[in-house]
Design an enzyme around this catalytic site. Structure first.
Site: not given
Length: 320
Positions: A262-263
């Site tokens: 994720t980011c």
């Protein structure tokens, strides 16, 4: 911590280092591989090879590019959908873009970017964003140029301002559904013991306030800034394998677990998705494309502020 759970043995590390120079790396039938500037120079004029320039500004491409490269900016990949700002465009639009640059699903394409010589912009992520997207939507032979255009230039290799003649292809988009993980499934599995969630954003954003209305990070997500995996001077160049091995070991990224990358918007996470799935050959890797932008769009979702994955003294806080 058992090193063998996370990284190759010393003997295997030496072999991996040699293999990385023996491009395309790694061997096998993975959709995305790493190639060196030496490999590209040797194969630049192969009849079936497409070189894709993803520099941040078209003026960067006009100013200089690898001979024969055709320009395709990552900005064509994502558009708003019912107000949400970072969803992939309609399949027909993606297909038309891939056709116009002459892509064929089974013919190799080399993707590169740079810090633009004209614009001065570019964080190195355009090439992993494009590579992930190509593989997700049906391309079978995607090569990422380790070090990008900046590595090519640093070695004094040929540059061009000529635009190649490109015949449109008949590329057919076929979405591969096993790469991305959607919001509902992510919520359901993210806290399972056999799952590790990684957050590729900068550490200070992970711990504090970014542009989102919520601060911090998704509870349980482990901070692994994508930039920490790359060369200090060149954000398109991976660190040496032994340094990468150590980082993975320090973060407890066990290949027996499902790794969810994720980011902020799904873009930074493409760097780590490619690293784990195709370079390190982890068997279970997913990318949460909505990432923190989608998580924060739900006001009742909890977040954690600080450098720890979960709050130690207080409950995770919710957005006001």
């Amino acid at each position: 911590m058992n090193e063998e759970m996370f990284t190759p043995s010393g003997k295997e590390r030496l072999q991996v280092a040699r293999d990385r120079e023996n491009a395309p790396y790694p061997r096998g039938d993975g959709k995305v591989k790493l190639v060196t500037t030496d490999w590209l120079a040797e194969h630049l004029h192969d009849a079936d090879l497409t070189v894709l320039d993803t520099q941040p500004d078209v003026h960067d491409y006009i100013r200089e590019h690898i001979p024969g490269a055709v320009y395709l900016n990552e900005g064509v990949l994502r558009v708003p959908d019912r107000g949400f700002p970072t969803t992939y465009g309609p399949l027909a639009c993606l297909q038309e873009s891939f056709r116009r640059v002459g892509l064929e699903a089974d013919s190799p394409v080399v993707v590169y970017t740079s810090k633009g010589a004209f614009s001065g912009r570019g964080d190195g992520l355009a090439q992993t964003m494009m590579a992930y997207t190509l593989a997700k939507y049906g391309h079978n032979v995607v090569y990422v140029l380790d070090g990008g255009l900046d590595a090519w230039k640093s070695e004094g290799r040929e540059l061009s301002q000529e635009f190649p003649t490109v015949e449109p292809s008949r590329f057919t988009v076929e979405a591969r559904g096993d790469y991305a993980i959607g919001y509902e499934e992510f919520v359901r599995v993210k806290d399972d013991e056999d799952v590790i969630v990684l957050d590729a954003r900068p550490a200070k954003v992970y711990a504090g306030q970014g542009p989102w209305r919520m601060p911090g990070h998704i509870p349980g997500a482990v901070s692994l800034p994508w930039r920490s995996l790359m060369d200090d001077e060149n954000p398109a160049l991976l660190k040496p394998n032994d340094a990468l091995d150590m980082i993975l070991e320090e973060h407890g990224i066990d290949r027996s677990r499902t790794v969810i990358c994720t980011c902020g918007t799904g873009r930074e996470a493409t760097n780590e998705f490619i690293l784990f799935k195709w370079f390190y050959l982890y068997p279970k890797v997913r990318l949460y494309e909505g990432s923190f932008t989608e998580w924060a769009a739900h006001p009742d979702n909890p977040v954690v502020v600080g450098s720890e994955p979960r709050e130690r003294r207080t409950e995770a806080v919710s957005a006001r």
